[in-house]
Design a protein around this motif. Structure first.
Motif, PDB file in Angstrom:
ATOM      1  N   VAL A  31       0.839  -1.204   0.000  1.00 29.16           N
ATOM      2  CA  VAL A  31       0.000   0.000   0.000  1.00 29.16           C
ATOM      3  C   VAL A  31       0.872   1.251   0.000  1.00 29.16           C
ATOM      4  CG1 VAL A  31      -1.677   1.305   1.401  1.00 29.16           C
ATOM      5  CG2 VAL A  31      -1.946  -1.163   1.098  1.00 29.16           C
ATOM      6  N   LEU A  32       2.041   1.185   0.660  1.00 25.95           N
ATOM      7  CA  LEU A  32       2.946   2.333   0.729  1.00 25.95           C
ATOM      8  C   LEU A  32       4.027   2.286  -0.342  1.00 25.95           C
ATOM      9  CD1 LEU A  32       2.183   1.674   4.039  1.00 25.95           C
ATOM     10  CD2 LEU A  32       3.176   3.933   4.034  1.00 25.95           C
ATOM     11  N   GLY A  33       4.032   1.234  -1.141  1.00 30.97           N
ATOM     12  CA  GLY A  33       5.026   1.082  -2.195  1.00 30.97           C
ATOM     13  C   GLY A  33       4.622   1.812  -3.464  1.00 30.97           C
ATOM     14  N   PRO A  34       5.506   1.764  -4.463  1.00 31.07           N
ATOM     15  CA  PRO A  34       5.186   2.403  -5.747  1.00 31.07           C
ATOM     16  C   PRO A  34       3.877   1.860  -6.314  1.00 31.07           C
ATOM     17  CG  PRO A  34       7.470   1.651  -5.687  1.00 31.07           C
ATOM     18  CD  PRO A  34       6.799   1.105  -4.459  1.00 31.07           C
ATOM     19  N   GLY A  35       2.998   2.760  -6.704  1.00 32.29           N
ATOM     20  CA  GLY A  35       1.708   2.369  -7.255  1.00 32.29           C
ATOM     21  C   GLY A  35       0.659   2.016  -6.223  1.00 32.29           C
ATOM     22  N   GLY A  36       1.021   2.026  -4.929  1.00 34.08           N
ATOM     23  CA  GLY A  36       0.065   1.741  -3.865  1.00 34.08           C
ATOM     24  C   GLY A  36      -0.858   2.931  -3.625  1.00 34.08           C
ATOM     25  N   THR A  37      -1.943   2.696  -2.932  1.00 35.84           N
ATOM     26  CA  THR A  37      -2.917   3.767  -2.693  1.00 35.84           C
ATOM     27  C   THR A  37      -2.430   4.824  -1.712  1.00 35.84           C
ATOM     28  OG1 THR A  37      -4.018   2.401  -1.021  1.00 35.84           O
ATOM     29  CG2 THR A  37      -4.930   2.357  -3.263  1.00 35.84           C
ATOM     30  N   ALA A  38      -1.304   4.553  -1.016  1.00 35.74           N
ATOM     31  CA  ALA A  38      -0.731   5.543  -0.090  1.00 35.74           C
ATOM     32  C   ALA A  38       0.782   5.636  -0.273  1.00 35.74           C
ATOM     33  CB  ALA A  38      -1.078   5.193   1.354  1.00 35.74           C
TER      34      ALA A  38
END
Length: 124
Positions: A31-38
């Motif tokens: 979720v916090l990685g590249p392309g994640g929503t955050a």
């Protein structure tokens, strides 16, 4: 302690298989990685995990869910591999953007960055 008397700590029990817990945590890291929503909540050097949320509020006047009022949220923990800190940010009726990754996640990043430093929790 309760009223000065020492109490017994209830014994915990595992409710998830370790493999399930690990797989879920890895998904939440994305979720916090590249392309994640955050992805904008990423804090350099730390393994982080979290979940964004956007929910319609109940329309008490007409019943059902409102099409104009929301609660946005972000819940995350750090470090992801051995959590020591859990932070939740909820925004009631955000103005403009409504998605948790765009509204609550930036506040989470600020709060969590400060707390990691204050608590002297080292990166990875």
């Amino acid at each position: 302690d309760v009223g000065g008397e020492r109490t017994r700590r209830p014994r915990g029990r595992r409710i998830l298989k370790p493999s399930t817990a690990k797989a879920t945590s890895q998904m939440l890291e994305g979720v916090l990685g590249p392309g994640g929503t955050a992805s904008g909540a990423y804090i350099k050097g730390y393994a982080l995990a979290g979940k964004t949320g956007t929910a319609n509020k109940v329309d008490s006047l007409y019943g059902g869910y409102s099409e104009t009022k929301y609660v946005s949220s972000f819940v995350g923990y750090a470090p992801a591999n051995r959590p020591r800190l859990l932070v939740t940010v909820m925004i009631d009726e955000p103005a403009g953007e409504i998605y948790g990754g765009l509204t609550a996640a930036p506040a989470w990043k600020s709060i969590t960055s400060f707390a990691l430093n204050y608590l002297r929790i080292p990166p990875k």
